[in-house]
Design a protein around this motif. Structure first.
Motif, PDB file in Angstrom:
ATOM      1  N   SER A 118    -127.630  58.628  25.730  1.00  0.00           N
ATOM      2  CA  SER A 118    -128.043  57.041  26.540  1.00  0.00           C
ATOM      3  C   SER A 118    -128.668  57.960  27.656  1.00  0.00           C
ATOM      4  CB  SER A 118    -126.689  56.524  26.879  1.00  0.00           C
ATOM      5  OG  SER A 118    -125.566  57.203  27.214  1.00  0.00           O
ATOM      6  N   MET A 119    -127.872  58.973  28.473  1.00  0.00           N
ATOM      7  CA  MET A 119    -128.366  59.418  29.792  1.00  0.00           C
ATOM      8  C   MET A 119    -129.839  59.870  29.790  1.00  0.00           C
ATOM      9  SD  MET A 119    -125.026  60.639  32.092  1.00  0.00           S
ATOM     10  CE  MET A 119    -123.666  59.110  32.802  1.00  0.00           C
ATOM     11  N   GLN A 120    -130.040  60.784  28.763  1.00  0.00           N
ATOM     12  CA  GLN A 120    -131.298  61.278  28.488  1.00  0.00           C
ATOM     13  C   GLN A 120    -132.316  60.475  28.469  1.00  0.00           C
ATOM     14  OE1 GLN A 120    -131.370  63.646  24.950  1.00  0.00           O
ATOM     15  NE2 GLN A 120    -130.445  65.377  25.988  1.00  0.00           N
ATOM     16  N   VAL A 121    -132.219  58.801  27.969  1.00  0.00           N
ATOM     17  CA  VAL A 121    -133.075  57.535  27.578  1.00  0.00           C
ATOM     18  C   VAL A 121    -133.743  57.133  29.135  1.00  0.00           C
ATOM     19  CG1 VAL A 121    -133.883  55.773  27.056  1.00  0.00           C
ATOM     20  CG2 VAL A 121    -132.468  57.246  26.064  1.00  0.00           C
ATOM     21  N   LEU A 122    -132.433  57.343  30.451  1.00  0.00           N
ATOM     22  CA  LEU A 122    -131.830  56.663  31.489  1.00  0.00           C
ATOM     23  C   LEU A 122    -132.923  57.511  32.506  1.00  0.00           C
ATOM     24  CD1 LEU A 122    -131.037  54.561  33.579  1.00  0.00           C
ATOM     25  CD2 LEU A 122    -129.014  55.780  33.921  1.00  0.00           C
ATOM     26  N   PHE A 123    -133.289  58.910  32.988  1.00  0.00           N
ATOM     27  CA  PHE A 123    -133.305  60.085  33.322  1.00  0.00           C
ATOM     28  C   PHE A 123    -134.400  60.594  32.474  1.00  0.00           C
ATOM     29  CE2 PHE A 123    -128.534  59.640  34.722  1.00  0.00           C
ATOM     30  CZ  PHE A 123    -129.249  58.877  36.379  1.00  0.00           C
ATOM     31  N   GLY A 124    -134.949  60.178  31.685  1.00  0.00           N
ATOM     32  CA  GLY A 124    -135.615  60.641  31.495  1.00  0.00           C
ATOM     33  C   GLY A 124    -137.476  60.440  31.554  1.00  0.00           C
ATOM     34  N   ALA A 125    -137.361  59.541  32.662  1.00  0.00           N
ATOM     35  CA  ALA A 125    -138.890  59.393  34.047  1.00  0.00           C
ATOM     36  C   ALA A 125    -138.812  60.212  35.192  1.00  0.00           C
ATOM     37  CB  ALA A 125    -138.845  57.930  34.006  1.00  0.00           C
TER      38      ALA A 125
END
Length: 481
Positions: A118-125
């Motif tokens: 989930s954090m990879q998606v949140l901080f991916g940008a």
């Protein structure tokens, strides 16, 4: 005999204490296990006192001053019960296997894997988003488990392949994982703090509360470094090509993934802070909570339970074996007058109490290159306790904290020992991580990656040294409540 006369500027006890330390270090470099080295040296110098020093006291006294505080080997047998019985009867140490069990069971629950996704998606940008995800998960795991090896391996398995696929700099990726995985040794609940509480005879609750802000401070310094480094060297942390826009659903998914470990943290630390449970009782709550998390995730079965129990037994047995050996070693050292010799040497070398503390921290930092934190804690801390208690340190306990100077010193040593996991040649986090690295990642990449984090740890140590309130304020508030 002429050689002995040249060495007469030291007393026999001082030479024996020096010989004990050198013998122990020699055995370690020879590859002898720590517990065997401690017992072997202690037994050897006990027999030396019994069969050489006592029978030939008059002859030896002609060349070396023979102190009255020489080892009485008969007291070894009289105090044999303390080597083992004292440990078993210590209620604080009951928390040790419970916290180990909690950490191992939490690793089996799958909570960390869900947070990573989930954090990879949140901080991916964000530039450095993967590194930030690893660091935040490391902080959360640190507050819910004190098992360093498991945390480093887990973060390495989950984060390193993804970071390599995104073309992260290898030193940056490995350094981030190694540093974040070691936070569990400081942020409570920590097995190192449990051992320090026993060795220094201070409240485990004081240490848990006192270590919280310094541990979070280190985590903040790590995160700040990742953000700044990403701005300075964007090529070291490239953005993913397929990054997704942040939506409410993604934020909610992150919050739901963080909720279980946060609940476990509140169960353990909250019960201590609000006075609902002692640290020993809280360790049992933590073990039960981690088991329920594994059950709720559908990952708990008889095989997993047996594996966690076996690992807990092995880790606890290893630590308790060193405990028994270190008690034997400490008793022999004390009977040779080692604690008084070291105290007089350190206090006689410095006038300023703060310089004494800095000198001890410097010694601990150097020992971290050669010894594990367990040996340093069990051998060095009891020898340093009388020195710290004899100093007039102006540490504000806010009128509530029992012995603020000892608590502050213990946390300073704990922050210093953070470096022992990252400094070669025996930095255990480095070897844990190397064992799960994909092909192409060398030990050289790991060594280069940890350098900035070791410097950040020293910066954090300086801040805690300059501002003792970071340690003493929260325990005082907790007890006031």
């Amino acid at each position: 005999m002429q050689i002995l006369s040249l060495l007469s500027f030291l007393s026999l006890n001082e030479w024996m204490v020096l010989a004990i330390f050198l013998s122990f270090i020699y055995l370690l470099f020879r590859g002898v296990p720590v517990a065997y080295a401690l017992v072997g040296v202690s037994l050897g110098f006990t027999l030396l006192a019994a069969f050489v020093l006592d029978p030939f006291e008059d002859a030896i006294n002609q060349y070396i001053a023979y102190d009255d505080t020489r080892l009485d080997y008969k007291r070894i047998s009289a105090n044999a019960g303390r080597f083992f019985g004292g440990l078993i009867n210590n209620p604080v140490l009951v928390a040790l296997p419970m916290f180990i069990f909690m950490g191992l069971m939490l690793d089996q629950s799958g909570v960390a894997q869900r947070m990573m996704r989930s954090m990879q998606v949140l901080f991916g940008a964000l530039r450095g988003g993967l590194a930030l995800s690893v660091m935040l998960i490391g902080i959360i795991l640190a507050a819910s488990t004190g098992v360093i090896g498991a945390s480093v391996v887990l973060l390495g398995v989950m984060g390193l392949p993804t970071m390599m696929a995104q073309n992260y700099s290898k030193p940056v990726a490995t350094g981030t994982i190694a540093a974040s995985g070691t936070l569990g040794i400081l942020i409570p609940p920590s097995i190192m703090l449990v051992i320090m509480s026993d060795q220094l005879a201070i409240s485990l609750g004081d240490l848990f509360m006192g270590a919280l802000f310094p541990g979070l401070l280190l985590g903040f310094l790590y995160i700040a470094f990742i953000v700044v480094f990403g701005l300075i060297r964007p090529s070291a942390m490239p953005l993913p090509a397929d990054r997704e826009p942040v939506t409410i659903k993604i934020v909610l998914d992150v919050m739901l993934s963080v909720l279980p470990p946060f609940g476990l943290i509140m169960l353990v630390l909250g019960s201590i802070f609000f006075g609902f449970a002692t640290p020993t009782e809280a360790s049992g709550l933590g073990a039960l909570g981690a088991t329920l998390l594994a059950l709720a995730s559908g990952r708990l079965n008889l095989t997993v339970f047996k594996d966690v129990m076996r690992q807990t037994l092995n880790t606890s047995g290893f630590i308790f074996a060193i405990f028994v050996a270190a008690n034997f070693f400490a008793l022999v050292m004390r009977r040779y007058g080692g604690d008084d010799i070291i105290k007089d040497m350190v206090l006689g070398s410095f006038q300023d109490p703060n310089h004494v503390v800095l000198f001890i921290l410097f010694i601990v930092f150097l020992l971290g290159f050669l010894l594990d934190w367990i040996e340093i804690t069990l051998i060095i801390m009891p020898l340093m306790l009388p020195i710290i208690q004899g100093l007039e340190l102006a540490i504000d306990g806010y009128g509530v904290l029992g012995d603020p100077s000892v608590v502050w010193f213990a946390i300073l040593v704990a922050v210093t020992l953070q470096t022992s996991f990252l400094t070669p040649p025996v930095g255990f986090a480095l070897f844990y991580l190397k064992g799960v690295c994909p092909p192409g990642v060398t030990i050289g990449h790991i060594y280069r990656g940890i350098i900035p984090f070791v410097l950040l740890q020293l910066l954090g140590l300086f801040i805690v040294f300059e501002f003792p309130q970071l340690v003493t304020w929260l325990p005082a508030v907790a007890y006031a409540n």
